[in-house]
Design an enzyme around this catalytic site. Structure first.
Site: not given
Length: 228
Positions: A11, A77, A152, A172-173, A196
């Site tokens: 990333e 996501g 997820i 998640m961050e 996604d």
């Protein structure tokens, strides 16, 4: 000084490649790359996935380098039908969907200490990112990004987060980095590219699109930095 944090090497790799004469320092097993992008002092780091990793990285970055703003970049996501894989999402706020002290009367997601549910992002920084994305004709969306220590891939969980927090994307961050920035009075922004749809196919889609997403993020960040 601009701080940039991504969860994984892929990333941030393209952004690190843009840096002039990058110096590397390591604290708590986290590497920090310090250099210049477009003549602007920057520090870039890979925090590793998850809220604790992200929070530790953000606090170290603030303590060691004193950035005026931290931008969390990466993939996310989608939680909305009209936000497609490959689209850009710019957070106007972040929330931690897995924080739950509702048993003692708090709202789900309420952050004790800060006394807030959603952490707002810096509007002026968002405008720079939005303008940069527009120059590449990228479809961009603004909204709340929900963070939790979960990848997820379940429709029921997706709908719960979407409906409870009116979130447009999940990852998640960013929520924990936003919290650390708020505690330190540092401007914060989050730029994500959808990899996604946070459903049963998420694992497959994520692996396929993360490289493309990372390239897209790098070009937007590089363009945005011209306006700082």
């Amino acid at each position: 000084m601009i701080g940039i944090i991504g969860a994984m090497q892929i990333e941030v790799k393209n952004i690190i490649d843009l840096m002039e004469a990058a110096e590397i320092e390591t604290f708590a097993h986290i590497k920090f790359y310090k250099g210049k992008i477009n003549d602007l002092n920057c520090v870039v780091s890979v925090c590793a996935p998850g809220k604790v990793n992200a929070a530790v990285c953000a606090q170290l970055m603030i303590t060691k380098y004193s950035p005026e703003v931290i931008i969390n970049i990466g993939v996310a996501g989608s939680l909305k039908n009209d936000i497609k894989i490959g689209d850009v999402v710019i957070a106007d706020s972040v929330v931690q969907h897995d924080v739950d002290t509702s048993a003692v009367g708090d709202e789900r997601g309420f952050i004790s200490g800060l006394g807030m549910l959603k952490i707002p992002c810096a509007k002026d920084v968002n405008e720079k990112i939005k303008s940069a994305a527009a120059q590449f004709n990228e479809a961009s969306h603004a909204g709340c990004i929900a963070t939790g220590d979960q990848f997820i891939s379940n429709k029921e969980k997706l709908l719960d987060i979407k409906n409870m927090f009116k979130a447009v994307a999940c990852e998640m961050e960013s929520g924990s980095i936003g919290q650390v920035c708020a505690m330190n009075n540092v401007k914060f922004a989050a730029l994500k590219v959808i990899s996604d749809n946070a459903d049963a196919e998420s694992g497959v889609d994520y692996e396929k699109f993360k490289v493309v997403a990372s390239q897209k993020i790098a070009k937007i960040i590089a363009k945005a930095i011209f306006s700082f």
